[in-house]
Design a protein around this motif. Structure first.
Motif, mmCIF file in Angstrom:
data_model
loop_
_atom_site.group_PDB
_atom_site.id
_atom_site.type_symbol
_atom_site.label_atom_id
_atom_site.label_comp_id
_atom_site.label_asym_id
_atom_site.label_seq_id
_atom_site.Cartn_x
_atom_site.Cartn_y
_atom_site.Cartn_z
ATOM 1 N N GLU A 1 0.818 -1.215 0.000
ATOM 2 C CA GLU A 1 0.000 0.000 0.000
ATOM 3 C C GLU A 1 0.851 1.264 0.000
ATOM 4 O O GLU A 1 0.408 2.320 -0.474
ATOM 5 C CB GLU A 1 -0.944 -0.002 1.198
ATOM 6 N N GLY B 1 -2.342 -7.849 -10.549
ATOM 7 C CA GLY B 1 -2.922 -8.308 -9.293
ATOM 8 C C GLY B 1 -2.942 -7.234 -8.228
ATOM 9 O O GLY B 1 -3.937 -7.083 -7.496
ATOM 10 N N LEU B 2 -1.852 -6.484 -8.116
ATOM 11 C CA LEU B 2 -1.821 -5.393 -7.136
ATOM 12 C C LEU B 2 -2.802 -4.290 -7.516
ATOM 13 O O LEU B 2 -3.471 -3.717 -6.648
ATOM 14 C CB LEU B 2 -0.408 -4.827 -7.016
ATOM 15 N N SER C 1 -5.563 -4.644 -9.181
ATOM 16 C CA SER C 1 -6.913 -5.153 -8.877
ATOM 17 C C SER C 1 -7.225 -5.061 -7.396
ATOM 18 O O SER C 1 -8.354 -4.753 -7.000
ATOM 19 C CB SER C 1 -7.045 -6.599 -9.356
ATOM 20 N N SER C 2 -6.217 -5.336 -6.551
ATOM 21 C CA SER C 2 -6.448 -5.336 -5.105
ATOM 22 C C SER C 2 -6.542 -3.942 -4.517
ATOM 23 O O SER C 2 -7.405 -3.665 -3.676
ATOM 24 C CB SER C 2 -5.312 -6.102 -4.410
ATOM 25 N N TYR C 3 -5.648 -3.046 -4.942
ATOM 26 C CA TYR C 3 -5.550 -1.722 -4.321
ATOM 27 C C TYR C 3 -6.173 -0.611 -5.158
ATOM 28 O O TYR C 3 -6.499 0.454 -4.627
ATOM 29 C CB TYR C 3 -4.075 -1.381 -4.049
#
Length: 299
Positions: free
Chosen positions: A62, A81-82, A84-86
């Motif tokens: 983050e 992936g990061l 999509s997550s953050y």
């Protein structure tokens, strides 16, 4: 540098406005890219994110997103992936999706590098359309000199073409590397690698600065032609040394911006944001060293 000098013929008329809007966003109208690199969590595992001299907050992904959200940048490059997550928590960041990556666990002395493609452009476009995130482009790494260079060249060529078909920018990381590469910082070799990326049709090529400073770097800028050159930031150094080096690369060698990771994210949030803003002032505004240092120091 006029943005309208970027006119790859493989961008269809229906996507031309989107392509130019992404270019405007990534370069803030300057034609120079300010790329904040956040793809090292695969490339260097956790080595870049903990340890002496590294801010404790860099231990979580983050931290990267907080910097990119608060600082003046062109694009933030990291894995899908990061994002999509953050990304939903940081929707205003302009993103560049890195489509391949490999770890550093297998040394070049044991096997020539091959960075396999993880995702395709269609997946990036679906994420853009379903999430509404600001995805401006895609990135991909090649290793000329590897026994597997042909595979990576073919993947890169396809990615660049498909990215342009969807109005996305294409940035290629290009590092000569393999058991047959004697000196990956050789200026003539790096110029040759920049020329390969021009042949692939990318908008920007990210290279390691060669030995010999700005004078040696000019050969790569000329070899790349209309593919704009940016240099990797390298390992952590003092902010003043970094900014002076960047200023010389732009004003003496003619590079078109910067691509910086560790030198930014290993610092605490406030300092990282100030350094980003100083880098962007040089990239976008032709700021002097003194002006950039004032921005970094918060003066």
């Amino acid at each position: 540098m006029s943005l309208h000098s970027f006119k790859p013929a493989d961008v269809p008329p229906t996507e031309r406005a989107r392509y130019l809007a992404n270019l405007e966003r990534a370069t803030q109208g300057s034609g120079r890219l300010m790329l904040m690199a956040g793809d090292q969590k695969v490339e260097h595992l956790n080595d870049d994110f903990v340890g002496a001299g590294v801010a404790e907050e860099d231990g979580t992904p983050e931290h990267l997103f907080r910097i990119a959200a608060q600082a003046r940048i062109g694009v933030f490059a990291t894995q899908l992936g990061l994002i999509s997550s953050y990304g939903p928590d940081f929707p205003d960041i302009p993103y560049l999706v890195k489509l391949n990556a490999k770890t550093n666990l297998v040394p070049t002395t044991s096997a020539d590098p091959y960075s396999h493609q993880w995702h395709d452009v269609e997946q990036v476009v679906r994420l853009r359309e379903t999430s509404g995130l600001n995805i401006a482009g895609v990135g991909y790494t090649i290793y000329p000199g590897s026994l597997y260079e042909g595979n990576m060249f073919a993947e890169a060529a396809r990615i660049i073409s498909e990215a342009h078909q969807h109005g996305l920018l294409a940035v290629i990381w290009a590092y000569p590397r393999g058991q047959h590469v004697a000196d990956e910082y050789d200026p003539h070799l790096i110029a040759g690698v920049a020329g390969i990326v021009a042949c692939l049709g990318a908008d920007f090529v990210k290279i390691n600065a060669p030995t010999g400073g700005p004078t040696a770097l000019r050969e790569a800028v000329r070899a790349a032609g209309r593919t704009r050159v940016v240099c990797a930031g390298g390992g952590e150094t003092s902010a003043e040394d970094f900014l002076r080096r960047l200023h010389a690369q732009i004003n003496e060698a003619g590079v078109a911006g910067s691509a910086t990771g560790r030198n930014i994210h290993q610092r605490p949030l406030d300092e990282a944001v100030r350094l980003c803003n100083a880098i962007s002032a040089i990239d976008f505004d032709n700021a002097s060293i003194d002006d950039a240092l004032r921005i970094y120091r918060g003066a």
